[in-house]
Design an enzyme around this catalytic site. Structure first.
Site, PDB file in Angstrom:
ATOM      1  N   GLY A   1       0.801  -1.224   0.000  1.00 35.76           N
ATOM      2  CA  GLY A   1       0.000   0.000   0.000  1.00 35.76           C
ATOM      3  C   GLY A   1       0.831   1.269   0.000  1.00 35.76           C
ATOM      4  O   GLY A   1       2.057   1.234  -0.103  1.00 35.76           O
TER       5      GLY A   1
ATOM      6  N   ASP B   1       0.971  -9.002   1.921  1.00 36.89           N
ATOM      7  CA  ASP B   1      -0.229  -8.277   1.490  1.00 36.89           C
ATOM      8  C   ASP B   1      -1.179  -9.270   0.862  1.00 36.89           C
ATOM      9  O   ASP B   1      -0.795 -10.390   0.518  1.00 36.89           O
ATOM     10  CB  ASP B   1       0.167  -7.186   0.462  1.00 36.89           C
ATOM     11  CG  ASP B   1      -0.845  -6.041   0.404  1.00 36.89           C
ATOM     12  OD1 ASP B   1      -1.972  -6.272  -0.061  1.00 36.89           O
ATOM     13  OD2 ASP B   1      -0.514  -4.928   0.829  1.00 36.89           O
TER      14      ASP B   1
ATOM     15  N   ARG C   1      -2.682  -8.166  -1.887  1.00 37.33           N
ATOM     16  CA  ARG C   1      -2.340  -7.815  -3.268  1.00 37.33           C
ATOM     17  C   ARG C   1      -1.000  -8.415  -3.625  1.00 37.33           C
ATOM     18  O   ARG C   1      -0.222  -8.798  -2.744  1.00 37.33           O
ATOM     19  CB  ARG C   1      -2.154  -6.297  -3.379  1.00 37.33           C
ATOM     20  CG  ARG C   1      -3.404  -5.534  -3.666  1.00 37.33           C
ATOM     21  CD  ARG C   1      -3.035  -4.173  -4.208  1.00 37.33           C
ATOM     22  NE  ARG C   1      -2.981  -3.149  -3.163  1.00 37.33           N
ATOM     23  CZ  ARG C   1      -2.607  -1.894  -3.385  1.00 37.33           C
ATOM     24  NH1 ARG C   1      -2.231  -1.516  -4.586  1.00 37.33           N
ATOM     25  NH2 ARG C   1      -2.592  -1.011  -2.403  1.00 37.33           N
TER      26      ARG C   1
ATOM     27  N   ASP D   1      -3.541 -12.926   4.239  1.00 34.52           N
ATOM     28  CA  ASP D   1      -4.773 -12.215   4.583  1.00 34.52           C
ATOM     29  C   ASP D   1      -4.794 -12.057   6.098  1.00 34.52           C
ATOM     30  O   ASP D   1      -4.852 -13.052   6.828  1.00 34.52           O
ATOM     31  CB  ASP D   1      -5.978 -13.042   4.097  1.00 34.52           C
ATOM     32  CG  ASP D   1      -7.295 -12.353   4.382  1.00 34.52           C
ATOM     33  OD1 ASP D   1      -7.292 -11.307   5.068  1.00 34.52           O
ATOM     34  OD2 ASP D   1      -8.332 -12.859   3.906  1.00 34.52           O
TER      35      ASP D   1
ATOM     36  N   TYR E   1     -14.676   4.573   9.309  1.00 36.82           N
ATOM     37  CA  TYR E   1     -13.214   4.509   9.411  1.00 36.82           C
ATOM     38  C   TYR E   1     -12.758   5.161  10.732  1.00 36.82           C
ATOM     39  O   TYR E   1     -11.971   4.583  11.485  1.00 36.82           O
ATOM     40  CB  TYR E   1     -12.628   5.241   8.208  1.00 36.82           C
ATOM     41  CG  TYR E   1     -11.133   5.413   8.187  1.00 36.82           C
ATOM     42  CD1 TYR E   1     -10.275   4.323   8.076  1.00 36.82           C
ATOM     43  CD2 TYR E   1     -10.562   6.694   8.232  1.00 36.82           C
ATOM     44  CE1 TYR E   1      -8.895   4.505   8.029  1.00 36.82           C
ATOM     45  CE2 TYR E   1      -9.192   6.879   8.176  1.00 36.82           C
ATOM     46  CZ  TYR E   1      -8.363   5.786   8.077  1.00 36.82           C
ATOM     47  OH  TYR E   1      -7.004   5.959   8.019  1.00 36.82           O
TER      48      TYR E   1
ATOM     49  N   LYS F   1     -10.954   3.439  13.931  1.00 37.83           N
ATOM     50  CA  LYS F   1      -9.640   3.874  14.425  1.00 37.83           C
ATOM     51  C   LYS F   1      -9.713   4.215  15.917  1.00 37.83           C
ATOM     52  O   LYS F   1      -8.803   3.888  16.681  1.00 37.83           O
ATOM     53  CB  LYS F   1      -9.133   5.087  13.621  1.00 37.83           C
ATOM     54  CG  LYS F   1      -8.689   4.747  12.205  1.00 37.83           C
ATOM     55  CD  LYS F   1      -7.489   3.821  12.196  1.00 37.83           C
ATOM     56  CE  LYS F   1      -7.015   3.499  10.795  1.00 37.83           C
ATOM     57  NZ  LYS F   1      -5.975   2.468  10.766  1.00 37.83           N
TER      58      LYS F   1
HETATM   59  P1  NAD Z   1      -3.458   1.432   1.473  1.00 37.16           P
HETATM   60  O1  NAD Z   1      -4.888   1.195   1.206  1.00 37.16           O
HETATM   61  O2  NAD Z   1      -2.637   2.146   0.475  1.00 37.16           O
HETATM   62  O3  NAD Z   1      -2.728   0.067   1.812  1.00 37.16           O
HETATM   63  C1  NAD Z   1      -3.330  -0.927   2.591  1.00 37.16           C
HETATM   64  C2  NAD Z   1      -2.807  -2.264   2.097  1.00 37.16           C
HETATM   65  O4  NAD Z   1      -3.430  -3.287   2.882  1.00 37.16           O
HETATM   66  C3  NAD Z   1      -3.154  -2.553   0.625  1.00 37.16           C
HETATM   67  O5  NAD Z   1      -1.999  -2.875  -0.100  1.00 37.16           O
HETATM   68  C4  NAD Z   1      -4.120  -3.713   0.708  1.00 37.16           C
HETATM   69  O6  NAD Z   1      -4.008  -4.630  -0.374  1.00 37.16           O
HETATM   70  C5  NAD Z   1      -3.724  -4.375   2.016  1.00 37.16           C
HETATM   71  N1  NAD Z   1      -4.811  -5.184   2.573  1.00 37.16           N
HETATM   72  C6  NAD Z   1      -6.133  -4.914   2.551  1.00 37.16           C
HETATM   73  N2  NAD Z   1      -6.811  -5.911   3.144  1.00 37.16           N
HETATM   74  C7  NAD Z   1      -5.897  -6.831   3.538  1.00 37.16           C
HETATM   75  C8  NAD Z   1      -5.982  -8.069   4.222  1.00 37.16           C
HETATM   76  N3  NAD Z   1      -7.165  -8.589   4.571  1.00 37.16           N
HETATM   77  N4  NAD Z   1      -4.834  -8.724   4.485  1.00 37.16           N
HETATM   78  C9  NAD Z   1      -3.637  -8.228   4.117  1.00 37.16           C
HETATM   79  N5  NAD Z   1      -3.489  -7.049   3.470  1.00 37.16           N
HETATM   80  C10 NAD Z   1      -4.611  -6.363   3.195  1.00 37.16           C
HETATM   81  O7  NAD Z   1      -3.391   2.193   2.888  1.00 37.16           O
HETATM   82  P2  NAD Z   1      -2.231   3.136   3.436  1.00 37.16           P
HETATM   83  O8  NAD Z   1      -2.542   4.528   3.021  1.00 37.16           O
HETATM   84  O9  NAD Z   1      -0.904   2.567   3.159  1.00 37.16           O
HETATM   85  O10 NAD Z   1      -2.551   3.074   4.985  1.00 37.16           O
HETATM   86  C11 NAD Z   1      -1.921   2.169   5.856  1.00 37.16           C
HETATM   87  C12 NAD Z   1      -2.437   2.418   7.260  1.00 37.16           C
HETATM   88  O11 NAD Z   1      -2.180   3.773   7.629  1.00 37.16           O
HETATM   89  C13 NAD Z   1      -3.942   2.212   7.434  1.00 37.16           C
HETATM   90  O12 NAD Z   1      -4.202   1.699   8.713  1.00 37.16           O
HETATM   91  C14 NAD Z   1      -4.492   3.615   7.341  1.00 37.16           C
HETATM   92  O13 NAD Z   1      -5.701   3.733   8.023  1.00 37.16           O
HETATM   93  C15 NAD Z   1      -3.395   4.405   8.009  1.00 37.16           C
HETATM   94  N6  NAD Z   1      -3.406   5.814   7.616  1.00 37.16           N
HETATM   95  C16 NAD Z   1      -3.094   6.173   6.347  1.00 37.16           C
HETATM   96  C17 NAD Z   1      -3.132   7.517   5.985  1.00 37.16           C
HETATM   97  C18 NAD Z   1      -2.798   7.970   4.588  1.00 37.16           C
HETATM   98  O14 NAD Z   1      -2.954   9.174   4.283  1.00 37.16           O
HETATM   99  N7  NAD Z   1      -2.299   7.106   3.718  1.00 37.16           N
HETATM  100  C19 NAD Z   1      -3.488   8.489   6.939  1.00 37.16           C
HETATM  101  C20 NAD Z   1      -3.842   8.070   8.219  1.00 37.16           C
HETATM  102  C21 NAD Z   1      -3.771   6.722   8.564  1.00 37.16           C
HETATM  103  C1  AKB Z   2      -8.025   9.250   4.661  1.00 36.96           C
HETATM  104  O1  AKB Z   2      -8.216  10.311   4.039  1.00 36.96           O
HETATM  105  O2  AKB Z   2      -8.898   8.404   4.883  1.00 36.96           O
HETATM  106  C2  AKB Z   2      -6.647   8.996   5.213  1.00 36.96           C
HETATM  107  C3  AKB Z   2      -6.578   9.432   6.627  1.00 36.96           C
HETATM  108  C4  AKB Z   2      -6.386  10.855   6.959  1.00 36.96           C
HETATM  109  O3  AKB Z   2      -6.694   8.620   7.500  1.00 36.96           O
HETATM  110  N1  AKB Z   2      -5.682   9.655   4.379  1.00 36.96           N
END
Ligand code: NAD
Ligand code: AKB
Length: 316
Positions: free
Chosen positions: A13, A36, A38, A54, A144, A148
């Site tokens: 991700g 992952d 994916r 998974d 979401y 969290k």
């Molecule tokens: P993303 O969606 O880009 O990546 C998540 C990954 O998890 C994907 O590659 C997906 O294939 C994998 N996944 C989904 N279901 C799965 C399962 N059952 N088993 C194994 N893998 C699985 O998300 P991200 O942006 O990299 O976020 C990662 C974490 O950080 C999350 O908890 C998200 O809530 C948190 N977060 C992200 C942001 C942001 O801006 N990116 C902000 C705040 C918090």
């Molecule tokens: C979203 O927009 O859902 C994420 C986050 C702030 O957790 N980037």
């Protein structure tokens, strides 16, 4: 020091790719197992071990943890805010059960440490808009955000009750160029760079003046690693730490991009994500993270924009 063996769940991700790369730099390629649902991200291919996994399948996860002698887990698999509103049941199920599976296994196997990110999405319309404090009114309106907030309390519970050393950060919206974002409300701040370079036009799904807390990925990765390396006795927050870097609106980031691409044009066509964005704070007070483990961001809007454009297209 005991040898660390790290499992990153959700490694394909937006955060997972760069965090896996950073952890491999520190701990050595073979000591960081990417996993992952994916397929393996092409940037990680050939750089270290990968397993298809998974997080909802607790037995398989447990087997991998034992088989690979895992000592730390970074759990990144989740459904983010915008996608979560399309399928609330699925988002709740993955975001909660995935975390509980990891926490249970961490307790049973006495893992060294667990990392699990929370989000500014825990905050809701009744939280303070400016410099939102660590402890305040928290009434999230998205599934979401609810997942969290509940997750933060599960982390706190497993730490107090079973001494699981689980650590967490409430990330703001993250901006990066290596791996695409996966269904969040803040994703516009990444898309805008690609569209500015490709077509010099962008249709933004948020209003021009929607301020949100954001962070450039190198800062987010550094924050994560600094928190995970901090001595346990310095950490006073076992739910999740507020961290902060930049706050800007779509209008401000497009003006910054226009300094490099003068004929770039943005249209505004807000959709359901506007309501989500308006429920979140505009800026975050991260003074406890600064005191406890020395957090300090490096990138402001200008520096981040220059770096994004240079990396995506060689524009300086
Ligand atoms: P993303 O969606 O880009 O990546 C998540 C990954 O998890 C994907 O590659 C997906 O294939 C994998 N996944 C989904 N279901 C799965 C399962 N059952 N088993 C194994 N893998 C699985 O998300 P991200 O942006 O990299 O976020 C990662 C974490 O950080 C999350 O908890 C998200 O809530 C948190 N977060 C992200 C942001 C942001 O801006 N990116 C902000 C705040 C918090
Ligand atoms: C979203 O927009 O859902 C994420 C986050 C702030 O957790 N980037």
């Amino acid at each position: 020091m005991a040898k660390e063996k790290i499992l990153v769940i959700g490694a394909s991700g937006q955060i997972g790719v760069e965090l896996t790369q950073a952890l491999r730099e520190i701990y050595g390629n073979s000591n960081v197992v990417a996993s992952d649902l994916r397929e393996e991200n092409e940037l990680l291919r050939g750089t270290g071990p990968y397993v298809s996994l998974d997080v909802m399948n607790k037995e398989m996860l447990h087997v991998q943890v034992i088989r690979q002698n895992i000592t730390q887990i970074y759990l990144l698999a989740a459904i983010l805010s915008a996608t979560g509103e399309k399928n609330p049941g699925l988002a709740w199920h993955l975001n909660m059960q995935g975390l509980l599976n990891v926490l249970d296994i961490a307790r049973e196997e006495k893992l060294q440490k667990v990392y699990w990110p929370s989000s500014i999405a825990v905050f809701g319309p009744t939280s303070p808009k400016l410099n939102c404090p660590q402890q305040t009114i928290i009434e999230p309106i998205t599934v979401y955000g609810i997942s969290k907030y509940a997750g933060e309390f599960w982390c706190n519970y497993f730490h107090r009750r079973f001494a699981v050393d689980v650590r967490s950060i409430r990330y703001p919206g993250l901006i990066s160029y290596k791996s695409s974002p996966g269904g969040g409300t803040t994703d516009y701040a990444v898309e805008i760079f690609y569209e500015a370079l490709e077509s010099k036009k962008y249709k933004c799904f948020l209003k021009a003046d929607t301020y949100l807390p954001m962070m450039y990925m190198p800062d987010a990765i550094r924050a994560t690693i600094e928190l995970m390396e901090a001595p346990a006795d310095k950490l006073t927050i076992r739910t999740s730490y507020n961290v902060s870097a930049i706050s800007f609106s779509p209008s401000e980031i497009s003006n910054e991009i226009k300094k490099h691409i003068p004929d770039f044009e943005v249209q505004y066509s807000p959709d359901y994500r506007q309501t989500i964005a308006e429920s979140w704070p505009q800026s975050i007070d991260d003074s406890i993270a600064r005191t406890d483990w020395g957090w300090k961001p490096e990138f402001d809007l200008e520096k981040m924009t220059r770096d994004m454009l240079r990396n995506l297209d060689g524009i300086s």
